[in-house]
Design an enzyme around this catalytic site. Sequence first.
Site, PDB file in Angstrom:
ATOM      1  N   GLU A   1       0.866  -1.187   0.000  1.00  0.00           N
ATOM      2  CA  GLU A   1       0.000   0.000   0.000  1.00  0.00           C
ATOM      3  C   GLU A   1       0.897   1.229   0.000  1.00  0.00           C
ATOM      4  O   GLU A   1       1.580   1.503   0.995  1.00  0.00           O
ATOM      5  CB  GLU A   1      -0.922   0.030   1.218  1.00  0.00           C
TER       6      GLU A   1
ATOM      7  N   ARG B   1       0.089  10.450   0.450  1.00  0.00           N
ATOM      8  CA  ARG B   1       0.310  11.515   1.432  1.00  0.00           C
ATOM      9  C   ARG B   1       1.464  12.453   1.094  1.00  0.00           C
ATOM     10  O   ARG B   1       1.598  13.520   1.694  1.00  0.00           O
ATOM     11  CB  ARG B   1       0.610  10.904   2.804  1.00  0.00           C
TER      12      ARG B   1
ATOM     13  N   THR C   1      -4.677   5.976   1.355  1.00  0.00           N
ATOM     14  CA  THR C   1      -5.139   7.291   1.771  1.00  0.00           C
ATOM     15  C   THR C   1      -6.054   7.906   0.710  1.00  0.00           C
ATOM     16  O   THR C   1      -5.954   9.086   0.397  1.00  0.00           O
ATOM     17  CB  THR C   1      -3.966   8.239   2.121  1.00  0.00           C
TER      18      THR C   1
ATOM     19  N   LYS D   1     -10.867  -2.398   6.138  1.00  0.00           N
ATOM     20  CA  LYS D   1      -9.652  -1.994   6.845  1.00  0.00           C
ATOM     21  C   LYS D   1     -10.088  -1.472   8.213  1.00  0.00           C
ATOM     22  O   LYS D   1     -10.764  -0.439   8.296  1.00  0.00           O
ATOM     23  CB  LYS D   1      -8.923  -0.907   6.054  1.00  0.00           C
TER      24      LYS D   1
END
Length: 215
Positions: free
Chosen positions: A44, A48, A72, A132
Site C-alpha cells: 500500500e 500523502r 489514503t 480496513k
Amino acid sequence: MSPRERLAVILRKNWLIPVIAIEDAGAAVPLAQALVAGGVTTLEVTLRTAAAADAIGRIVREVPQATVGVGTIRSADDVERAVDLGAQFGVSPGTTPKIYAACAAANLPLLPGAATASEILLALEHGCEIVKFFPAVPAGGIAAIKALRGPFPSLQFCPTGGINEANLSDWLAVPGVIAIGGSWLAPDDKVRARDWDAITDIARRSRARRATIAA
C-alpha cells in the site's frame, strides 16, 4: 471476477501489507524490491507525499512482482488518480458513498476503512465484505474486532494502526483477520539509510509469524 473477489484473492495470497509513505521517489523501486525479496508482495503506497505519484508509477512499471494498492484515498478524485497510476486496488482510511461509487465506476477493488458498526453497514451495503479496521489499536484493538464479529460473523478485517512486529502474532490469531497492514515493515529510518537488507529481514521475520501461529 468481480472487484470484491479480486480483493479477496489479493489479500488471501499476500496477507501482510506494508503501509508506505515515500518521500523520495528514488527510493521507491529498491524499497519495493527489498520487500518482495522478503516475501511481502502486496504494497500500500499512500498519496500523502509530494513524491507519491512518481513513486507509485515507478513501482508499477519496474517491480512487476508487486501488487500495488494506492492508499489514503479520501475522495473520488483520489480514486481517479489511483486508477491512472495503475493501482490494482485502493485503500481508504474512512469511506463515503462518493468513494464507493467512484470505485464501482472504475472497477477498482476497494479496501474501505471502517471502525464502527455504522461504517461496516455502509461497507456491506456497497458489497464490501472485507474492511480496513483503522486505527486498529486506538479503535479498541483485538477486543473490538471480536465484538464486531458478533453482529457481522462473515465480515473479514485488515487491521492497520498500532500493529508491529512484537504484537503481530496476537493479531494473526484473531478469527476474521484476513490480512494485516502496518508501517513497521518499512521503517522511515531504514528507508532514509537505504538499508534494504534490514527491510528484507523485517519482511521475512514478519511473514514467519504466521507459520508460528499455524504450528
